[in-house]
Enzyme design. Structure first.
Site: not given
Ligand code: ARG
Length: 459
Positions: A23, A110, A155-156, A277, A285, A317, A322, A325
């Protein structure tokens, strides 16, 4: 390379397994926490007479040297040494010899990894909290400039009632404030010191766990050794906090993407915060906002990943853990990437207040205020609602807004309507009459802003 745990084995691990099991690629980022934790552990071992004071001092000095060597970029970590814990132990033993081999007394990887990740996540929580605070400051600064910038509230996604941009921004301030609070609360449960849990069942050495907790600035020590090594709730909680932060950013991004469309034209992103673009020459954009919205999915994914990884793990454990992470690290990295860029994007964008006002004026956003006008003249609200409904229907047929109707047109629907109607339903009256706590009136928002500033001062 001989394994630190190689004694019981007759054969080397397959190279593929070394690679698979290791790891170090991703846990090396916890080097500072690992060293800090080991220094506290070594000091405690010396103080308790579990190792000699001389060994303890040598270990502490050696670890400090290793820390500066890592920071100077002089250390290359080894896949063969599996993880950050064994890499540093090996570096220490290579450096100081025999004494280095005594560091791991009364400790297991651990409880060591549980300690490191708690410390690492708390450090990151502080950094993210600082970034949130900067975002909140930016929101307040922007809000201050826009307490009179009237825009439609929806709203909506249908125009509803007029608000101000300041009010809208302060809604996001409230969200960020809760985000900050949630991080603080999550940190409380992370702030528990697990070292001393050993592999799973504690240890026979007379460890002083409280001393280690004090050295490292922890608020408490864990109370059950099985839980001490197998708890990852705090990482899941943090992933939850981060998901909610991203959800908030993403909602705002979605609005900014809409607002910068030609149809809305409420805002224009700064050139430095937009992209073009490859084929359409006219395009500008809002990629930054879209990417933040997109990255939200990635953080949610990590939350779900962590929950799923943990769901079938028996105590205590297991190596599955592991896998905690990469997801939590990536969730942290993503949030830390998004917060500052979002902050700069909103502070540099151009606000088109004329279009916002125009937007607020369309779509009968003052219809409720016409009804409230009738109520103030004595009509029950439900009747007023019906009258204004008919008025709106009529205005649509004439292609007029409510304030464009003549007094005689108004009177067709109710003869209690007078000339004062026009004032009563202007955008400014609609907004500034809403002085209820939490409302969009300029006076109310200014109060909210000053409370927000006071709050920021306390952080
Ligand atoms: N690298 C491991 C992890 O991240 C450290 C703990 C390993 N413990 C063990 N018994 N194999 O979880």
């Amino acid at each position: 390379m001989a394994k630190l745990w190689g004694g019981r084995f007759q054969k080397n691990t397959d190279a593929k397994v070394d690679d698979f099991n290791s790891s170090i690629r991703f846990d090396k980022r916890m080097y500072a926490q690992d060293i800090k934790g080991s220094i506290a552990h070594a000091k405690m071992l010396g103080k308790q007479g579990i190792i000699s004071q001389e060994d303890s001092d040598k270990i502490v000095a050696g670890l400090k040297e290793i820390l500066s060597e890592i920071e100077a970029g002089k250390v290359e970590f080894l896949i063969d040494a599996e993880d950050i814990h064994m890499n540093i132990e090996k570096l220490l033993t290579d450096k100081i010899g025999e004494s280095g081999k005594r560091l791991h007394t009364g400790r297991s990887r651990n409880d060591q990894v549980a300690l490191d990740i708690r410390m690492y996540l708390m450090d990151e929580t502080d950094e993210i909290s600082q970034m949130l605070k900067e975002l909140m400051t930016a929101l307040v600064t922007l809000a201050k400039q826009h307490t009179e910038t009237i825009m439609p509230g929806y709203t909506h996604l249908q125009k509803a009632q007029p608000v101000t941009l300041a009010h809208h921004l302060m809604a996001y301030f409230e969200m960020a404030k809760r985000d900050l609070d949630r991080l603080k609360d999550c940190k409380k449960r992370t702030n528990v010191m697990p070292l001393g849990s050993g592999a799973l069942a504690g240890t026979t050495y007379p460890l002083d766990r409280e001393f280690v907790a004090d050295e490292l600035g922890f608020a408490a020590v864990s109370q059950n050794s099985l839980d001490g090594v197998s708890d990852r709730d705090f990482a899941i909680e943090l992933a939850g906090c981060l998901s909610i932060i991203m959800m908030h950013l993403s909602r705002f991004c979605e609005e900014l993407i809409l607002w910068s469309s030609h149809e809305f034209s409420f805002v224009e992103m700064d050139d430095a915060y937009s992209t073009g673009s490859s084929i359409m020459p006219q395009k500008k954009n809002p990629d930054v906002a879209e990417l933040i919205r997109g990255k939200t999915g990635r953080v949610y994914g990590h939350l779900m990943g962590l929950l799923t990884t943990m769901k079938g793990i028996p105590l205590a454990y297991n190596k599955d853990m592991q896998e905690d992470k990469e997801p939590i690290f990536d969730a942290i990295d993503t949030v830390k990437l998004c917060l500052p860029v979002f902050c700069d994007m909103i502070t540099t964008m151009k606000i088109n207040d004329k279009n916002m006002l125009k937007g607020a004026k369309g779509g009968f956003t003052n219809a409720t205020d016409v009804a409230d006008y009738l109520v103030k003249k004595g009509m029950p609200f439900r009747d007023a609602h019906a009258v204004v409904g008919k008025l709106v229907f009529y205005a649509i047929s004439k292609d007029k807004s409510l304030d464009e109707l003549t007094l005689s047109e108004f009177k067709e629907f109710s003869d209690i309507i007078d000339n004062d109607i026009y004032d009563a339903i202007s955008m400014e009256t609609c907004v500034n009459g809403r002085t209820v706590i939490g409302g969009p009136a300029k006076t109310t928002v200014l109060k909210a802003i000053s409370e927000a500033e006071q709050y920021l001062e306390t952080l």
